[in-house]
Design a protein around this motif. Structure first.
Motif, mmCIF file in Angstrom:
data_model
loop_
_atom_site.group_PDB
_atom_site.id
_atom_site.type_symbol
_atom_site.label_atom_id
_atom_site.label_comp_id
_atom_site.label_asym_id
_atom_site.label_seq_id
_atom_site.Cartn_x
_atom_site.Cartn_y
_atom_site.Cartn_z
ATOM 1 N N LEU A 131 149.254 1.590 53.278
ATOM 2 C CA LEU A 131 150.273 2.250 54.071
ATOM 3 C C LEU A 131 149.815 3.649 54.467
ATOM 4 O O LEU A 131 149.376 4.423 53.615
ATOM 5 N N TYR B 106 149.982 0.673 58.926
ATOM 6 C CA TYR B 106 149.036 0.365 57.871
ATOM 7 C C TYR B 106 147.617 0.377 58.446
ATOM 8 O O TYR B 106 147.406 0.186 59.641
ATOM 9 N N PHE C 60 141.247 -1.913 61.078
ATOM 10 C CA PHE C 60 142.283 -2.775 61.615
ATOM 11 C C PHE C 60 143.608 -2.078 61.349
ATOM 12 O O PHE C 60 143.966 -1.830 60.205
ATOM 13 N N GLN D 123 143.741 -1.386 57.431
ATOM 14 C CA GLN D 123 143.101 -2.375 56.559
ATOM 15 C C GLN D 123 141.609 -2.414 56.855
ATOM 16 O O GLN D 123 141.200 -2.709 57.979
ATOM 17 N N SER E 262 143.021 -4.749 51.004
ATOM 18 C CA SER E 262 144.422 -4.966 51.310
ATOM 19 C C SER E 262 144.938 -3.923 52.293
ATOM 20 O O SER E 262 144.212 -3.009 52.690
ATOM 21 N N LEU E 263 146.175 -4.081 52.696
ATOM 22 C CA LEU E 263 146.785 -3.126 53.622
ATOM 23 C C LEU E 263 147.114 -1.834 52.877
ATOM 24 O O LEU E 263 147.691 -1.868 51.795
ATOM 25 N N PHE F 20 156.481 0.956 60.148
ATOM 26 C CA PHE F 20 155.432 1.370 59.214
ATOM 27 C C PHE F 20 154.074 1.147 59.863
ATOM 28 O O PHE F 20 153.871 0.192 60.602
ATOM 29 N N ILE G 136 147.676 -2.004 61.620
ATOM 30 C CA ILE G 136 148.794 -2.950 61.714
ATOM 31 C C ILE G 136 150.110 -2.192 61.570
ATOM 32 O O ILE G 136 150.236 -1.318 60.708
ATOM 33 N N ARG H 247 142.394 -3.907 66.423
ATOM 34 C CA ARG H 247 141.057 -3.651 65.892
ATOM 35 C C ARG H 247 140.465 -2.461 66.640
ATOM 36 O O ARG H 247 140.253 -2.533 67.848
ATOM 37 N N PHE I 250 155.520 -8.012 60.809
ATOM 38 C CA PHE I 250 154.278 -7.344 61.164
ATOM 39 C C PHE I 250 153.810 -7.701 62.567
ATOM 40 O O PHE I 250 154.015 -8.824 63.037
ATOM 41 N N GLY I 251 153.166 -6.731 63.186
ATOM 42 C CA GLY I 251 152.499 -7.001 64.447
ATOM 43 C C GLY I 251 151.184 -7.711 64.195
ATOM 44 O O GLY I 251 150.753 -7.849 63.045
ATOM 45 N N PRO I 252 150.515 -8.148 65.247
ATOM 46 C CA PRO I 252 149.265 -8.896 65.109
ATOM 47 C C PRO I 252 148.065 -8.021 64.781
ATOM 48 O O PRO I 252 147.001 -8.530 64.478
ATOM 49 N N GLY I 253 148.241 -6.697 64.828
ATOM 50 C CA GLY I 253 147.142 -5.801 64.493
ATOM 51 C C GLY I 253 146.338 -5.351 65.701
ATOM 52 O O GLY I 253 146.315 -6.012 66.738
#
Lengths: 114, 117
Positions: free
Chosen positions: B46, B36, B91, B38, B43-44, B34, B93, B113, B108-111
């Motif tokens: 989708l 996302y 961000f 942010q 919030s995240l 998935f 993710i 930026r 989840f991955g660390p995201g």
């Protein structure tokens, strides 16, 4: 449409107290609900999953309740510590197929003061 | 176990360029990933669901031609932001689904930026 609401205000509590976070949902009948923790600039980390036929779930200092009649989940952190400070997200979800996706609530920022 | 990585962790690009973000499941196979987005203090949201070997399913309001998703293997999904503009700064993710019976837990991955100048 589906709506998920969490305490919009930040929650400030004293170290050692119990933090209680609320997640309410409408127009939705999730089969289970998950809680995640997110630190600034990081991805969410899975904490707990509770199924619709479970009233309560515990993991160490964490406790989650799931009331499908009230359409609400409560997330408790007992003996809170400054390290518990983070944003907590709830995510109800369905059983499978296209409903496997998670829809996140707005999140509640918890600040535990030493 | 169940570790998800993202690369790069941050990227700055000029307006009009394309940026590719990788999402990898390091110690498990993920048939579903998935993506996302942010924005600050939100919030995240989708963006899309990515299934290995098939086209991604995009959420309403997400432009599939702008956000290209490829899920070529069970451990890798990529998101390409094409012709990026400053409003795409966010961000991003990814997460990978780990099936537990009929319910699912996502890791989840660390995201990443993204800043578009």
């Amino acid at each position: 449409s589906q709506k998920i609401e969490q305490n919009s205000e930040a929650l400030n509590i004293q170290e050692g107290k119990t933090a209680t976070l609320t997640c309410n949902y409408t127009n939705y009948s999730p089969a289970y609900l998950q809680w995640y923790r997110q630190d600034p600039g990081r991805g969410p980390v899975f904490l707990l999953l509770i199924r619709e036929n479970e009233k309560e779930k515990r993991k160490e200092r964490l406790k989650v309740t799931f009331d499908t009649t009230l359409k609400q989940s409560l997330f408790h952190i007992t003996a809170s510590q400054p390290a518990d400070s983070a944003t907590y997200l709830c995510a109800p979800s369905g059983r499978g197929g296209a409903t496997n996706k998670l829809i996140f609530g707005t999140g509640t920022l918890l600040a535990v003061q030493p | 176990g169940a570790v998800v990585s993202q690369h790069p962790s941050w990227v700055i690009c000029k307006s009009g360029t394309s940026v590719k973000i990788e999402c990898r499941s390091l110690d498990f196979q993920a048939t579903t990933m998935f993506w996302y987005r942010q924005f600050p203090k939100q919030s995240l949201m989708l963006m899309a669901t990515s299934n290995e070997g098939s086209k991604a399913t995009y959420e309403q309001g997400v432009e599939k031609d702008k956000f290209l998703i490829n899920h070529a293997s069970l451990t890798l999904s990529t998101l390409t932001v094409t012709s990026a503009h400053p409003e795409d700064s966010s961000f991003y993710i990814c997460s990978a689904r780990l099936a537990v019976g009929s319910y699912n837990e996502q890791f989840f991955g660390p995201g990443t930026r993204l800043t578009v100048l």
